[in-house]
Design a protein around this motif. Structure first.
Motif, PDB file in Angstrom:
ATOM      1  N   LYS A  77       1.426   6.257  19.189  1.00  0.00           N
ATOM      2  CA  LYS A  77       0.884   6.575  17.979  1.00  0.00           C
ATOM      3  C   LYS A  77       1.879   6.885  16.957  1.00  0.00           C
ATOM      4  CE  LYS A  77      -3.864   8.318  19.389  1.00  0.00           C
ATOM      5  NZ  LYS A  77      -4.684   9.046  19.371  1.00  0.00           N
ATOM      6  N   ILE A  78       3.196   7.781  17.489  1.00  0.00           N
ATOM      7  CA  ILE A  78       4.093   8.165  16.328  1.00  0.00           C
ATOM      8  C   ILE A  78       4.702   6.699  15.974  1.00  0.00           C
ATOM      9  CG2 ILE A  78       6.413   9.281  16.339  1.00  0.00           C
ATOM     10  CD1 ILE A  78       5.208  11.397  18.426  1.00  0.00           C
ATOM     11  N   LEU A  79       5.007   5.658  16.727  1.00  0.00           N
ATOM     12  CA  LEU A  79       5.586   4.519  16.330  1.00  0.00           C
ATOM     13  C   LEU A  79       4.756   3.785  15.321  1.00  0.00           C
ATOM     14  CD1 LEU A  79       7.025   3.400  19.907  1.00  0.00           C
ATOM     15  CD2 LEU A  79       8.345   3.878  17.780  1.00  0.00           C
ATOM     16  N   LEU A  80       3.526   3.967  15.613  1.00  0.00           N
ATOM     17  CA  LEU A  80       2.642   3.167  14.767  1.00  0.00           C
ATOM     18  C   LEU A  80       2.425   3.884  13.388  1.00  0.00           C
ATOM     19  CD1 LEU A  80       0.114   1.172  14.214  1.00  0.00           C
ATOM     20  CD2 LEU A  80      -1.541   2.899  14.944  1.00  0.00           C
ATOM     21  N   TRP A  81       2.267   5.236  13.424  1.00  0.00           N
ATOM     22  CA  TRP A  81       2.264   6.045  12.027  1.00  0.00           C
ATOM     23  C   TRP A  81       3.831   5.793  11.573  1.00  0.00           C
ATOM     24  CZ3 TRP A  81      -1.884   6.652   9.198  1.00  0.00           C
ATOM     25  CH2 TRP A  81      -2.911   6.887  10.128  1.00  0.00           C
ATOM     26  N   THR A  82       4.677   5.738  12.119  1.00  0.00           N
ATOM     27  CA  THR A  82       5.905   5.394  11.426  1.00  0.00           C
ATOM     28  C   THR A  82       6.157   4.220  10.550  1.00  0.00           C
ATOM     29  OG1 THR A  82       7.051   6.676  13.161  1.00  0.00           O
ATOM     30  CG2 THR A  82       8.606   5.192  11.693  1.00  0.00           C
ATOM     31  N   SER A  83       5.499   3.058  11.289  1.00  0.00           N
ATOM     32  CA  SER A  83       5.352   1.895  10.416  1.00  0.00           C
ATOM     33  C   SER A  83       4.230   1.925   9.252  1.00  0.00           C
ATOM     34  CB  SER A  83       5.201   0.892  11.500  1.00  0.00           C
ATOM     35  OG  SER A  83       4.595  -0.557  10.645  1.00  0.00           O
ATOM     36  N   ILE A  84       3.281   2.437   9.607  1.00  0.00           N
ATOM     37  CA  ILE A  84       2.142   2.698   8.354  1.00  0.00           C
ATOM     38  C   ILE A  84       2.759   3.584   7.126  1.00  0.00           C
ATOM     39  CG2 ILE A  84       0.011   3.687   7.949  1.00  0.00           C
ATOM     40  CD1 ILE A  84      -1.001   2.941  10.735  1.00  0.00           C
ATOM     41  N   ILE A  85       3.413   4.801   7.636  1.00  0.00           N
ATOM     42  CA  ILE A  85       3.877   5.708   6.508  1.00  0.00           C
ATOM     43  C   ILE A  85       4.754   4.827   5.889  1.00  0.00           C
ATOM     44  CG2 ILE A  85       4.822   7.743   5.999  1.00  0.00           C
ATOM     45  CD1 ILE A  85       3.186   9.000   8.564  1.00  0.00           C
ATOM     46  N   MET A  86       5.957   4.319   6.548  1.00  0.00           N
ATOM     47  CA  MET A  86       6.991   3.580   5.798  1.00  0.00           C
ATOM     48  C   MET A  86       6.544   2.509   4.951  1.00  0.00           C
ATOM     49  SD  MET A  86       9.866   5.439   6.620  1.00  0.00           S
ATOM     50  CE  MET A  86      11.299   4.553   6.389  1.00  0.00           C
ATOM     51  N   ASN A  87       5.835   1.708   5.237  1.00  0.00           N
ATOM     52  CA  ASN A  87       5.312   0.565   4.764  1.00  0.00           C
ATOM     53  C   ASN A  87       4.669   0.963   3.425  1.00  0.00           C
ATOM     54  OD1 ASN A  87       6.135  -2.091   5.947  1.00  0.00           O
ATOM     55  ND2 ASN A  87       5.605  -1.063   7.731  1.00  0.00           N
ATOM     56  N   LEU A  88       3.405   1.885   3.735  1.00  0.00           N
ATOM     57  CA  LEU A  88       2.528   2.320   2.578  1.00  0.00           C
ATOM     58  C   LEU A  88       3.365   3.228   1.625  1.00  0.00           C
ATOM     59  CD1 LEU A  88      -0.802   2.904   4.329  1.00  0.00           C
ATOM     60  CD2 LEU A  88       0.274   0.715   3.020  1.00  0.00           C
ATOM     61  N   GLY A  89       4.474   4.022   2.056  1.00  0.00           N
ATOM     62  CA  GLY A  89       5.117   4.761   1.447  1.00  0.00           C
ATOM     63  C   GLY A  89       5.859   3.924   0.209  1.00  0.00           C
ATOM     64  N   PHE A  90       6.396   2.837   0.611  1.00  0.00           N
ATOM     65  CA  PHE A  90       7.375   1.947  -0.487  1.00  0.00           C
ATOM     66  C   PHE A  90       6.376   1.282  -1.190  1.00  0.00           C
ATOM     67  CE2 PHE A  90      10.971   1.718   2.475  1.00  0.00           C
ATOM     68  CZ  PHE A  90      12.044   2.008   1.672  1.00  0.00           C
ATOM     69  N   LEU A  91       5.065   0.958  -0.723  1.00  0.00           N
ATOM     70  CA  LEU A  91       4.164   0.370  -1.631  1.00  0.00           C
ATOM     71  C   LEU A  91       3.572   1.282  -2.680  1.00  0.00           C
ATOM     72  CD1 LEU A  91       2.332  -2.071  -2.291  1.00  0.00           C
ATOM     73  CD2 LEU A  91       0.501  -1.217  -0.520  1.00  0.00           C
ATOM     74  N   GLY A  92       3.266   2.503  -1.892  1.00  0.00           N
ATOM     75  CA  GLY A  92       2.813   3.527  -2.953  1.00  0.00           C
ATOM     76  C   GLY A  92       3.977   3.920  -4.053  1.00  0.00           C
ATOM     77  N   PHE A  93       4.978   4.252  -3.762  1.00  0.00           N
ATOM     78  CA  PHE A  93       5.881   4.474  -4.564  1.00  0.00           C
ATOM     79  C   PHE A  93       6.073   3.521  -5.822  1.00  0.00           C
ATOM     80  CE2 PHE A  93      10.488   3.919  -6.273  1.00  0.00           C
ATOM     81  CZ  PHE A  93      10.512   5.345  -6.896  1.00  0.00           C
ATOM     82  N   PHE A  94       6.155   2.213  -5.678  1.00  0.00           N
ATOM     83  CA  PHE A  94       6.647   1.237  -6.349  1.00  0.00           C
ATOM     84  C   PHE A  94       5.315   1.082  -7.167  1.00  0.00           C
ATOM     85  CE2 PHE A  94      10.132   0.172  -3.923  1.00  0.00           C
ATOM     86  CZ  PHE A  94      11.478   0.102  -4.732  1.00  0.00           C
ATOM     87  N   LYS A  95       4.252   1.177  -6.658  1.00  0.00           N
ATOM     88  CA  LYS A  95       3.032   0.626  -7.289  1.00  0.00           C
ATOM     89  C   LYS A  95       2.121   1.646  -7.697  1.00  0.00           C
ATOM     90  CE  LYS A  95      -0.571  -2.876  -6.513  1.00  0.00           C
ATOM     91  NZ  LYS A  95      -1.227  -3.750  -5.542  1.00  0.00           N
ATOM     92  N   TYR A  96       2.268   3.146  -7.403  1.00  0.00           N
ATOM     93  CA  TYR A  96       1.219   4.146  -7.761  1.00  0.00           C
ATOM     94  C   TYR A  96       1.978   5.187  -8.130  1.00  0.00           C
ATOM     95  CZ  TYR A  96      -1.857   0.972  -5.271  1.00  0.00           C
ATOM     96  OH  TYR A  96      -2.457  -0.292  -4.764  1.00  0.00           O
ATOM     97  N   TYR A  97       3.105   5.429  -8.132  1.00  0.00           N
ATOM     98  CA  TYR A  97       3.985   6.558  -8.422  1.00  0.00           C
ATOM     99  C   TYR A  97       3.520   7.197  -9.936  1.00  0.00           C
ATOM    100  CZ  TYR A  97       7.450  10.143  -9.741  1.00  0.00           C
ATOM    101  OH  TYR A  97       8.133  11.119 -10.163  1.00  0.00           O
ATOM    102  N   ASN A  98       3.796   6.176 -11.007  1.00  0.00           N
ATOM    103  CA  ASN A  98       3.443   6.571 -12.298  1.00  0.00           C
ATOM    104  C   ASN A  98       1.956   6.947 -12.443  1.00  0.00           C
ATOM    105  OD1 ASN A  98       5.857   6.625 -13.392  1.00  0.00           O
ATOM    106  ND2 ASN A  98       5.846   4.509 -13.776  1.00  0.00           N
TER     107      ASN A  98
END
Length: 482
Positions: A77-98
Motif C-alpha cells: 500500500k505504501i508503494l501504491l500510494w507513493t505512485s499515486i501521490i507523486m503522480n497526482l502531486g505533479f498534476l495538481g501543482f501544474f494544473k490546479y495550484y493557482n
C-alpha cells in the motif's frame, strides 16, 4: 507538434520509414525508435517537460517492479500510494495550484481578511492529465495483481510516451497496450490503408468541422452580450459540434496513426450524439476516460451497490471529479455536476443500461421514439456545453438567461451569413455521414467495402478537396489544455 501541421506531415513519414525499413527485423529497435520519436514529438512544444515524462516512467516502472516482489500488504500500500501521490502531486501543482490559491484568497476576502500571496506563472505541460492517468493504471493494476510488471524499460517507456496518443489520448490501459510492445509486428497493407482512412476522417473532423465551427462559436461566446437568444443557441450548437469534431478527430488521427505502426488502440468515441439517454452518452463519449473513472474510482467507492445515498454520493463524486479533471475552473465543476443530475434519475430507476445496442441497428432511420430521445439527449448535452465553454460562471448564467428571453424568437444574425450557412450545411452532411456509418468503428470505414476503386478514390479526393478549401488558420486541439 500538431497533427494538422506541416511539421507532423514530415515527421510521420520519416518515423514510418525508420520503423519499417530500418528496424523491421528487430523488435527492441522498433520500440527504441518509438521512444525517441515520441520524445521528439513531445519536446517540439517544450523540451523542458520531457523530464516529467521521464520521471513518471522511471517512478512507475520501479514501483511496479517492487510491487510484484513485495508480499507484505502494508508495504504494498505504501508503494501504491507513493505512485499515486507523486503522480497526482505533479498534476495538481501544474494544473490546479493557482486555482486553489485564488479560491483560498477569495475565501479569506469574503470574511474580511486580506491575504497577500502571489500566483505563479505556471505553464501547463501538454497532455499531463493523459499520461499521468495512463501510468497510474499500470501501478494500480499491478497492485491488484491484474498485471505482471514489465522488465523491459524501453517497452514501458514506449507505452508511456507513445506519440500518437500521448497528448490527448485515448488513455490506454497497460493491460491492453503494453503487451503489444512485446509482440513482433509485421507490416500489413490493409491495416495501414485503414489507418490512413481513419486519419483522413479525423483531419476532416478537425479542419473542416471543428475549426470552422470554432470561428462562429468563439465569435458568439466572446461577444454574447451583442447577440439575441436565438443566435446564442446557434453559438452553443456550433460549440457542440466543434468540441466533438475536435476531440473525436484527434482520437481518429491517433488511432489511425497507431495502426500504421501495427498497434490497435481502443475506440474513444462511438457516435455519442446519437445517444438516447445520458447514460448511453457517457458510454460513448471519451470512452477511455469514462471507463478509467468507472474502474479506478467509481467501483472502488462502491459503484451502484448499496443504498440510495451511496448511489447518489458516488454519482456526484465521479462526475464532479471528471469535470475538475478537465480544468481548474468552476465552470467545469458545474458542468460535471449538471451531468450528474442528468444521469442520476436513470441510475435510481435502474434505467441506466436500457440502451446498450446501437440505435436503429440494421435500419436506415430511427423510430419516432428513438429520434425524440436522441434530440432530448442532444439538447441536454448542448446546454451543458455552455458551462464548459463559458469564461466563468457569471458568463455562463448570463449566456443562458439571454437564451431564455424574448430574443430567443428573433431571427439569428451572424457575420458572413453565407459562409455560416455553408458551414451549417457541411455539419448536416457530416451528421448524415456519421449516421450511416454509426455501426462501424469510424464513419467512413465502410468506404473500404466499395469494390470499385474509382468510388473509393472519388470519396477520398472529395474529402481532401474539402479539407483544402475549408482550411483556415491552424488551430490547436481543444483537449491540449487539459
Amino acid at each position: 507538434m500538431l497533427f494538422n501541421s506541416i511539421d507532423f506531415a514530415i515527421f510521420l513519414p520519416v518515423v514510418f520509414l525508420l520503423y519499417w525499413f530500418f528496424a523491421n527485423r528487430n523488435l527492441k529497435f522498433q520500440n527504441f525508435i518509438i521512444v525517441v520519436s515520441s520524445y521528439v514529438f513531445y519536446g517540439w512544444w517544450d523540451w523542458r517537460f520531457l523530464s516529467l515524462i521521464l520521471f513518471s516512467t522511471i517512478l512507475d516502472y520501479s514501483i511496479g517492479y517492487k510491487l510484484n516482489k513485495e508480499n507484505h500488504q502494508t508495504k504494498r500500500k505504501i508503494l501504491l500510494w507513493t505512485s499515486i501521490i507523486m503522480n497526482l502531486g505533479f498534476l495538481g501543482f501544474f494544473k490546479y495550484y493557482n486555482f486553489f490559491l485564488d479560491n483560498f484568497i477569495a475565501a479569506f476576502s469574503f470574511f474580511g481578511t486580506e491575504v497577500n500571496t502571489n500566483s505563479l506563472n505556471i505553464i501547463l505541460p501538454v497532455g499531463i492529465s493523459f499520461y499521468t492517468f495512463q501510468t497510474l493504471s499500470y501501478t494500480i493494476d499491478i497492485y491488484k495483481r491484474k498485471l505482471e510488471p514489465t522488465k523491459d524499460l524501453i517497452s514501458f517507456a514506449a507505452f508511456v510516451s507513445f506519440f500518437p496518443q500521448l497528448v490527448a489520448g485515448p488513455i490506454e490501459r497497460a493491460t491492453h497496450l503494453l503487451p503489444q510492445f512485446y509482440r513482433k509486428r509485421t507490416f500489413e497493407y490493409s491495416k495501414a490503408v485503414d489507418g490512413m482512412r481513419q486519419i483522413l476522417w479525423g483531419l476532416f473532423k478537425k479542419i473542416v468541422i471543428a475549426d470552422n465551427c470554432s470561428r462562429y462559436a468563439n465569435m458568439i461566446f466572446n461577444n454574447s452580450d451583442e447577440y439575441s437568444g436565438s443566435t446564442l443557441v446557434l453559438g452553443a450548437l456550433f460549440f457542440t459540434f466543434q468540441i466533438y469534431g475536435d476531440f473525436s478527430g484527434y482520437s481518429d488521427i491517433a488511432i489511425g496513426t497507431s495502426r500504421l505502426f501495427g498497434f490497435n488502440l481502443k475506440q474513444n468515441f462511438a457516435f455519442p450524439y446519437f445517444s438516447r439517454d445520458m447514460a448511453e452518452f457517457w458510454r460513448r463519449w471519451h470512452i477511455s476516460l469514462s471507463t478509467w473513472f468507472r474502474d479506478y474510482l467509481y467501483i472502488p467507492l462502491g459503484g451502484s451497490r448499496g443504498n440510495t445515498w451511496i448511489k447518489i454520493r458516488n454519482t456526484f463524486i465521479i462526475f464532479i471529479i471528471s469535470g475538475f479533471w478537465h480544468g481548474a475552473n468552476w465552470t467545469f465543476i458545474v458542468w460535471g455536476t449538471l451531468n450528474a443530475i442528468y444521469f442520476l434519475p436513470l441510475l435510481l430507476t435502474n434505467n441506466n443500461r436500457n440502451n446498450l445496442k446501437i440505435v436503429a441497428q440494421g435500419k436506415s432511420l430511427p423510430t419516432i421514439r428513438e429520434l425524440s430521445s436522441m434530440l432530448l439527449t442532444f439538447g441536454l448535452t448542448a446546454f451543458a456545453w455552455i458551462f464548459f465553454r463559458a469564461k466563468n460562471i457569471d458568463h455562463a448564467f448570463s449566456y443562458i438567461s439571454k437564451i431564455f428571453s424574448t430574443s430567443l424568437f428573433e431571427t439569428p444574425i451572424l457575420h458572413e451569413e453565407k459562409k455560416a450557412l455553408i458551414i451549417i450545411i457541411l455539419v448536416m452532411l457530416f451528421v448524415l455521414t456519421e449516421w450511416f456509418g454509426r455501426e462501424e468503428q469510424y464513419a467512413i470505414s465502410n468506404i473500404g467495402y466499395f469494390e470499385k476503386r474509382i468510388y473509393r478514390w472519388g470519396l477520398y479526393l472529395s474529402i481532401c478537396f474539402l479539407i483544402f478549401i475549408f482550411q483556415g488558420k491552424q488551430q490547436e486541439f481543444i483537449y491540449f489544455q487539459f
